[in-house]
Design a protein around this motif. Structure first.
Motif, PDB file in Angstrom:
ATOM      1  N   ALA A  24       0.828  -1.213   0.000  1.00  0.00           N
ATOM      2  CA  ALA A  24       0.000   0.000   0.000  1.00  0.00           C
ATOM      3  C   ALA A  24       0.858   1.258   0.000  1.00  0.00           C
ATOM      4  CB  ALA A  24      -0.925  -0.014   1.213  1.00  0.00           C
ATOM      5  N   ILE A  25       1.936   1.242   0.781  1.00  0.00           N
ATOM      6  CA  ILE A  25       2.832   2.410   0.832  1.00  0.00           C
ATOM      7  C   ILE A  25       3.445   2.668  -0.533  1.00  0.00           C
ATOM      8  CG2 ILE A  25       5.026   3.253   1.753  1.00  0.00           C
ATOM      9  CD1 ILE A  25       4.256   1.758   4.388  1.00  0.00           C
ATOM     10  N   PHE A  26       3.959   1.611  -1.168  1.00  0.00           N
ATOM     11  CA  PHE A  26       4.618   1.811  -2.452  1.00  0.00           C
ATOM     12  C   PHE A  26       3.635   2.019  -3.592  1.00  0.00           C
ATOM     13  CE2 PHE A  26       8.374   0.462  -0.178  1.00  0.00           C
ATOM     14  CZ  PHE A  26       9.279   1.386  -0.670  1.00  0.00           C
ATOM     15  N   TYR A  27       2.410   1.559  -3.423  1.00  0.00           N
ATOM     16  CA  TYR A  27       1.366   1.920  -4.398  1.00  0.00           C
ATOM     17  C   TYR A  27       1.155   3.426  -4.381  1.00  0.00           C
ATOM     18  CZ  TYR A  27      -3.229   2.436  -6.538  1.00  0.00           C
ATOM     19  OH  TYR A  27      -4.289   2.842  -7.331  1.00  0.00           O
ATOM     20  N   HIS A  28       1.063   3.991  -3.177  1.00  0.00           N
ATOM     21  CA  HIS A  28       0.866   5.444  -3.056  1.00  0.00           C
ATOM     22  C   HIS A  28       2.067   6.202  -3.615  1.00  0.00           C
ATOM     23  CE1 HIS A  28      -0.228   9.333  -1.330  1.00  0.00           C
ATOM     24  NE2 HIS A  28       1.027   9.417  -0.892  1.00  0.00           N
ATOM     25  N   ILE A  29       3.273   5.775  -3.236  1.00  0.00           N
ATOM     26  CA  ILE A  29       4.475   6.459  -3.715  1.00  0.00           C
ATOM     27  C   ILE A  29       4.567   6.383  -5.230  1.00  0.00           C
ATOM     28  CG2 ILE A  29       7.001   6.277  -3.793  1.00  0.00           C
ATOM     29  CD1 ILE A  29       6.915   5.555  -0.811  1.00  0.00           C
ATOM     30  N   THR A  30       4.444   5.176  -5.772  1.00  0.00           N
ATOM     31  CA  THR A  30       4.615   4.964  -7.209  1.00  0.00           C
ATOM     32  C   THR A  30       3.602   5.749  -8.023  1.00  0.00           C
ATOM     33  OG1 THR A  30       5.548   2.749  -6.863  1.00  0.00           O
ATOM     34  CG2 THR A  30       4.603   3.222  -9.031  1.00  0.00           C
ATOM     35  N   ASN A  31       2.363   5.742  -7.612  1.00  0.00           N
ATOM     36  CA  ASN A  31       1.316   6.366  -8.405  1.00  0.00           C
ATOM     37  C   ASN A  31       1.245   7.874  -8.259  1.00  0.00           C
ATOM     38  OD1 ASN A  31      -0.671   4.338  -9.897  1.00  0.00           O
ATOM     39  ND2 ASN A  31       0.111   3.326  -8.075  1.00  0.00           N
ATOM     40  N   ASN A  32       2.079   8.441  -7.406  1.00  0.00           N
ATOM     41  CA  ASN A  32       2.117   9.902  -7.270  1.00  0.00           C
ATOM     42  C   ASN A  32       3.390  10.518  -7.826  1.00  0.00           C
ATOM     43  OD1 ASN A  32      -0.313  11.092  -5.645  1.00  0.00           O
ATOM     44  ND2 ASN A  32       0.135   9.090  -4.716  1.00  0.00           N
ATOM     45  N   ILE A  33       4.171   9.730  -8.562  1.00  0.00           N
ATOM     46  CA  ILE A  33       5.372  10.245  -9.220  1.00  0.00           C
ATOM     47  C   ILE A  33       4.975  10.833 -10.568  1.00  0.00           C
ATOM     48  CG2 ILE A  33       7.562   9.577 -10.303  1.00  0.00           C
ATOM     49  CD1 ILE A  33       7.869   7.504  -8.050  1.00  0.00           C
ATOM     50  N   ARG A  34       5.488  12.015 -10.866  1.00  0.00           N
ATOM     51  CA  ARG A  34       5.123  12.712 -12.103  1.00  0.00           C
ATOM     52  C   ARG A  34       6.295  12.914 -13.056  1.00  0.00           C
ATOM     53  NH1 ARG A  34       1.112  11.088 -10.915  1.00  0.00           N
ATOM     54  NH2 ARG A  34      -0.843  12.079 -10.300  1.00  0.00           N
ATOM     55  N   THR A  35       7.487  12.466 -12.669  1.00  0.00           N
ATOM     56  CA  THR A  35       8.663  12.686 -13.507  1.00  0.00           C
ATOM     57  C   THR A  35       9.334  11.356 -13.846  1.00  0.00           C
ATOM     58  OG1 THR A  35      10.097  12.966 -11.569  1.00  0.00           O
ATOM     59  CG2 THR A  35       9.082  14.954 -12.489  1.00  0.00           C
ATOM     60  N   GLY A  36      10.252  11.399 -14.838  1.00  0.00           N
ATOM     61  CA  GLY A  36      11.034  10.224 -15.182  1.00  0.00           C
ATOM     62  C   GLY A  36      10.215   9.103 -15.775  1.00  0.00           C
ATOM     63  N   GLY A  37      10.814   7.913 -15.783  1.00  0.00           N
ATOM     64  CA  GLY A  37      10.151   6.757 -16.380  1.00  0.00           C
ATOM     65  C   GLY A  37       8.865   6.372 -15.675  1.00  0.00           C
ATOM     66  N   GLN A  38       8.853   6.441 -14.332  1.00  0.00           N
ATOM     67  CA  GLN A  38       7.637   6.101 -13.599  1.00  0.00           C
ATOM     68  C   GLN A  38       6.549   7.134 -13.837  1.00  0.00           C
ATOM     69  OE1 GLN A  38       7.078   3.150 -11.671  1.00  0.00           O
ATOM     70  NE2 GLN A  38       5.064   3.974 -12.148  1.00  0.00           N
ATOM     71  N   GLY A  39       6.925   8.394 -13.959  1.00  0.00           N
ATOM     72  CA  GLY A  39       5.935   9.423 -14.279  1.00  0.00           C
ATOM     73  C   GLY A  39       5.317   9.189 -15.642  1.00  0.00           C
ATOM     74  N   ARG A  40       6.146   8.793 -16.625  1.00  0.00           N
ATOM     75  CA  ARG A  40       5.626   8.453 -17.954  1.00  0.00           C
ATOM     76  C   ARG A  40       4.631   7.314 -17.848  1.00  0.00           C
ATOM     77  NH1 ARG A  40       8.401   5.950 -21.317  1.00  0.00           N
ATOM     78  NH2 ARG A  40       7.641   6.814 -23.277  1.00  0.00           N
ATOM     79  N   ASP A  41       5.025   6.276 -17.094  1.00  0.00           N
ATOM     80  CA  ASP A  41       4.166   5.102 -16.973  1.00  0.00           C
ATOM     81  C   ASP A  41       2.836   5.448 -16.304  1.00  0.00           C
ATOM     82  OD1 ASP A  41       3.919   2.095 -17.178  1.00  0.00           O
ATOM     83  OD2 ASP A  41       3.636   2.361 -15.022  1.00  0.00           O
ATOM     84  N   ASN A  42       2.881   6.283 -15.265  1.00  0.00           N
ATOM     85  CA  ASN A  42       1.643   6.692 -14.604  1.00  0.00           C
ATOM     86  C   ASN A  42       0.737   7.461 -15.560  1.00  0.00           C
ATOM     87  OD1 ASN A  42       2.398   5.548 -12.179  1.00  0.00           O
ATOM     88  ND2 ASN A  42       3.275   7.439 -11.359  1.00  0.00           N
ATOM     89  N   TYR A  43       1.335   8.352 -16.345  1.00  0.00           N
ATOM     90  CA  TYR A  43       0.542   9.131 -17.296  1.00  0.00           C
ATOM     91  C   TYR A  43      -0.103   8.224 -18.333  1.00  0.00           C
ATOM     92  CZ  TYR A  43      -0.742  12.376 -20.985  1.00  0.00           C
ATOM     93  OH  TYR A  43      -1.457  13.064 -21.939  1.00  0.00           O
ATOM     94  N   ILE A  44       0.690   7.313 -18.914  1.00  0.00           N
ATOM     95  CA  ILE A  44       0.163   6.413 -19.945  1.00  0.00           C
ATOM     96  C   ILE A  44      -0.943   5.529 -19.375  1.00  0.00           C
ATOM     97  CG2 ILE A  44       0.731   4.476 -21.470  1.00  0.00           C
ATOM     98  CD1 ILE A  44       3.639   5.711 -21.531  1.00  0.00           C
ATOM     99  N   SER A  45      -0.708   4.972 -18.197  1.00  0.00           N
ATOM    100  CA  SER A  45      -1.643   4.008 -17.617  1.00  0.00           C
ATOM    101  C   SER A  45      -2.919   4.646 -17.094  1.00  0.00           C
ATOM    102  CB  SER A  45      -0.961   3.245 -16.472  1.00  0.00           C
ATOM    103  OG  SER A  45       0.196   2.589 -16.921  1.00  0.00           O
ATOM    104  N   ASN A  46      -2.827   5.876 -16.580  1.00  0.00           N
ATOM    105  CA  ASN A  46      -3.949   6.451 -15.840  1.00  0.00           C
ATOM    106  C   ASN A  46      -4.567   7.707 -16.437  1.00  0.00           C
ATOM    107  OD1 ASN A  46      -3.456   4.468 -13.844  1.00  0.00           O
ATOM    108  ND2 ASN A  46      -1.945   5.794 -12.857  1.00  0.00           N
ATOM    109  N   GLU A  47      -3.841   8.414 -17.322  1.00  0.00           N
ATOM    110  CA  GLU A  47      -4.323   9.722 -17.753  1.00  0.00           C
ATOM    111  C   GLU A  47      -4.355   9.933 -19.259  1.00  0.00           C
ATOM    112  OE1 GLU A  47      -2.280  12.944 -15.709  1.00  0.00           O
ATOM    113  OE2 GLU A  47      -1.640  11.541 -14.141  1.00  0.00           O
ATOM    114  N   CYS A  48      -3.504   9.263 -19.988  1.00  0.00           N
ATOM    115  CA  CYS A  48      -3.281   9.575 -21.400  1.00  0.00           C
ATOM    116  C   CYS A  48      -4.573   9.569 -22.219  1.00  0.00           C
ATOM    117  CB  CYS A  48      -2.298   8.575 -22.000  1.00  0.00           C
ATOM    118  SG  CYS A  48      -1.969   8.838 -23.749  1.00  0.00           S
TER     119      CYS A  48
END
Length: 313
Positions: A24-48
């Protein structure tokens, strides 16, 4: 005996609770990153919700200049490519996008090793482990390796390859990877030396049935969008055996009516150092030039509707 069983149950209960808490902690951390590779992945998966999407491996990530595509199409563009990945991740990312949006154009950059031939398929799942609960991801993971069904019971396991990096980016805001609407140009002034002039293939071709399954599913997900396949240039010359690796894909494209723009052995790029960072990846200059050329053949195709399943050059 009862006390021993109770202790065992308590022990495993603590493990389960800790696993869920860490997850749960790392779900919150991971899904609130907006920069770098993880930020790209969050945007593609959740917002694009962009109109033009590019999928594929690192060659997609580094070869398709989103600013040029946006200016040319007059539409919003995002580059969904990823290092070391191919059709398995492309399918997964497109499926998540299609939960909320249908793009107008989809471009898949083809690399036989990632899209058609046997290889390390687990590598393509790295960016998807924390998306396991999304629709269709369980089937994909089990098709790659049935043991994933048990591994994914652990919430913490889904972040075991990324949690240190994600935590660093989350708490510091520092990321080593910046991009332009998903596009990551390589600003290389000099091409790295290569050992050979020619990329050689095998006379015997074995295709990966899991990859072919998800190639077909990717095509089906693209219905309603204008789908284009492309093979961006490499510095090497591809021999006849290497070119034959694409034959199955070209046959599928012809059957489905999908244009395939194949820049293999294109004389403008082959053995021309100024366009490349290494033998397989173009630098920013090469990416700009290739993106312009690709849009030109797409535009010509749309204007004439000629059969583009063969090399247009």
């Amino acid at each position: 005996m009862k006390r021993l069983l109770l202790k065992i149950l308590v022990f495993f209960g603590i493990i389960v609770i800790c696993d869920m808490a860490v997850g749960a902690i790392f779900y919150h951390i991971t899904n609130n990153i907006r920069t770098g590779g993880q930020g790209r992945d969050n945007y593609i998966s959740n917002e694009c919700m962009d109109d033009v999407l590019v999928f594929g491996s690192s060659r997609a990530l580094h070869h398709y200049d989103t600013e040029i595509l946006a200016d040319s199409f007059g539409l919003s563009v995002y580059n969904c490519g990823a290092d070391g990945c191919g059709i398995l991740q492309a399918y997964a990312r497109l499926k998540m996008v299609r939960e909320r949006h249908q793009p107008k154009y989809i471009i898949l950059d083809v690399v036989p090793g990632y899209d058609l031939l046997p290889g390390k398929n687990d590598q393509q799942l790295i960016w998807l482990k924390n998306r396991y609960d999304r629709d269709g991801m369980g089937e994909l993971f089990q098709d790659v390796d049935p043991k994933n069904r048990f591994k994914m019971f652990s919430k913490a396991y889904r972040y075991n390859s990324s949690f240190i990096k994600s935590a660093f980016v989350y708490f510091t805001g520092i990321s080593e990877e910046e991009n332009i609407r998903g596009f990551a140009p390589i600003y290389s002034k000099k091409m790295r030396p290569v050992a050979t002039l020619t990329e050689e293939g095998s006379d015997t071709i074995e295709y990966d049935q899991v990859k072919l399954k998800y190639l077909d599913k990717f095509i089906q997900l693209s219905k309603g969008s204008r789908l284009y396949f492309a093979k961006s240039p490499i510095w090497y010359e591809s021999d006849a055996a290497k070119i034959r690796e694409l034959q199955l894909l070209k046959e599928r494209c012809k059957r489905e009516g999908i244009p395939f723009f194949d820049f293999t052995n294109h004389p403008k790029y082959m053995h021309v150092d100024k366009y490349f960072a290494d033998g397989k990846h173009m630098n920013a200059t090469g990416a700009r030039e290739f993106t312009r050329d690709l849009y030109a053949v797409i535009k010509a195709y749309e204007e004439s509707k000629v059969d583009s399943t063969n090399n247009p050059f």
